[in-house]
Design an enzyme around this catalytic site. Structure first.
Site, PDB file in Angstrom:
ATOM      1  N   THR A 173      25.139 -19.049  24.052  1.00 21.51           N
ATOM      2  CA  THR A 173      26.414 -18.772  23.382  1.00 21.51           C
ATOM      3  C   THR A 173      26.184 -18.016  22.083  1.00 21.51           C
ATOM      4  O   THR A 173      25.094 -18.037  21.507  1.00 21.51           O
ATOM      5  CB  THR A 173      27.194 -20.069  23.111  1.00 21.51           C
ATOM      6  OG1 THR A 173      26.443 -20.899  22.224  1.00 21.51           O
ATOM      7  CG2 THR A 173      27.478 -20.817  24.400  1.00 21.51           C
ATOM      8  N   ASP A 174      27.232 -17.365  21.609  1.00 21.51           N
ATOM      9  CA  ASP A 174      27.149 -16.591  20.372  1.00 21.51           C
ATOM     10  C   ASP A 174      27.882 -17.317  19.242  1.00 21.51           C
ATOM     11  O   ASP A 174      28.300 -18.466  19.401  1.00 21.51           O
ATOM     12  CB  ASP A 174      27.688 -15.180  20.588  1.00 21.51           C
ATOM     13  CG  ASP A 174      29.144 -15.145  21.025  1.00 21.51           C
ATOM     14  OD1 ASP A 174      29.865 -16.157  20.850  1.00 21.51           O
ATOM     15  OD2 ASP A 174      29.577 -14.105  21.534  1.00 21.51           O
ATOM     16  N   ALA A 175      28.067 -16.655  18.129  1.00 24.64           N
ATOM     17  CA  ALA A 175      28.693 -17.271  16.958  1.00 24.64           C
ATOM     18  C   ALA A 175      30.136 -17.698  17.218  1.00 24.64           C
ATOM     19  O   ALA A 175      30.652 -18.570  16.525  1.00 24.64           O
ATOM     20  CB  ALA A 175      28.649 -16.302  15.772  1.00 24.64           C
ATOM     21  N   GLY A 192      31.017 -19.132  19.966  1.00 22.62           N
ATOM     22  CA  GLY A 192      30.948 -20.262  20.879  1.00 22.62           C
ATOM     23  C   GLY A 192      31.146 -19.904  22.342  1.00 22.62           C
ATOM     24  O   GLY A 192      31.351 -20.778  23.177  1.00 22.62           O
ATOM     25  N   ILE A 193      31.105 -18.605  22.638  1.00 22.57           N
ATOM     26  CA  ILE A 193      31.230 -18.174  24.032  1.00 22.57           C
ATOM     27  C   ILE A 193      29.908 -17.543  24.484  1.00 22.57           C
ATOM     28  O   ILE A 193      29.074 -17.159  23.669  1.00 22.57           O
ATOM     29  CB  ILE A 193      32.416 -17.208  24.235  1.00 22.57           C
ATOM     30  CG1 ILE A 193      32.247 -15.939  23.417  1.00 22.57           C
ATOM     31  CG2 ILE A 193      33.722 -17.885  23.899  1.00 22.57           C
ATOM     32  CD1 ILE A 193      33.322 -14.884  23.666  1.00 22.57           C
TER      33      ILE A 193
END
Length: 143
Positions: A17-19, A21-22
């Protein structure tokens, strides 16, 4: 999923996930590769069989369409099928499913090449036969 002969399960890891949250978009290509390798393992004796015969399968093009975001701990099915086997080229199509809903789809185009020279070489006949067998249409339900 109709039209796909194979699927493999993925559980989204936090590191994917990225910053926001996905799932970061690059992970879908990794999941496509996981599905391709497992597809070949199930239907054609594995990717290593190609390599043992001095053949590599290179990725020429990729395409992904993102329909809904995936998030940490989602359980996904990555569906894969192999189509358009011609000469030295073939294409995989994918559908990423969460709880019965397609959240992404895409394809990858490949070419078989001689491992030493990297010159195109026809897809081996045994692989064409394995793909054809794997992609036989599902029988229609009895009425």
């Amino acid at each position: 999923m109709h039209g796909f002969s194979f699927s493999t399960a993925i559980r989204v890891r936090f590191a994917e996930t990225d910053a926001q949250g996905i799932v970061h978009n690059s992970n879908y290509l990794v999941w496509f590769e996981v599905a391709r390798v497992e597809y070949l393992e199930r239907f054609a004796g594995g990717y290593q069989r190609l390599r043992d015969l001095g053949v590599e399968a290179l990725v020429l093009e990729t395409h992904i369409r993102y329909l809904q975001p995936a998030k940490f701990d989602d359980r996904l099915l990555i569906h894969a099928r192999c189509v358009d086997v011609r000469g030295a080229r073939f294409r995989y199509e994918y559908a990423v499913e969460r709880a019965g809903v397609v959240i992404a789809d895409g394809w990858t185009l490949h070419a078989t090449v001689d491992a030493d020279s990297l010159r195109p070489t026809r897809v081996p006949a045994w692989l064409i036969a394995a793909i054809a067998s794997a992609e036989l249409p599902e029988p229609a339900p009895a009425s």
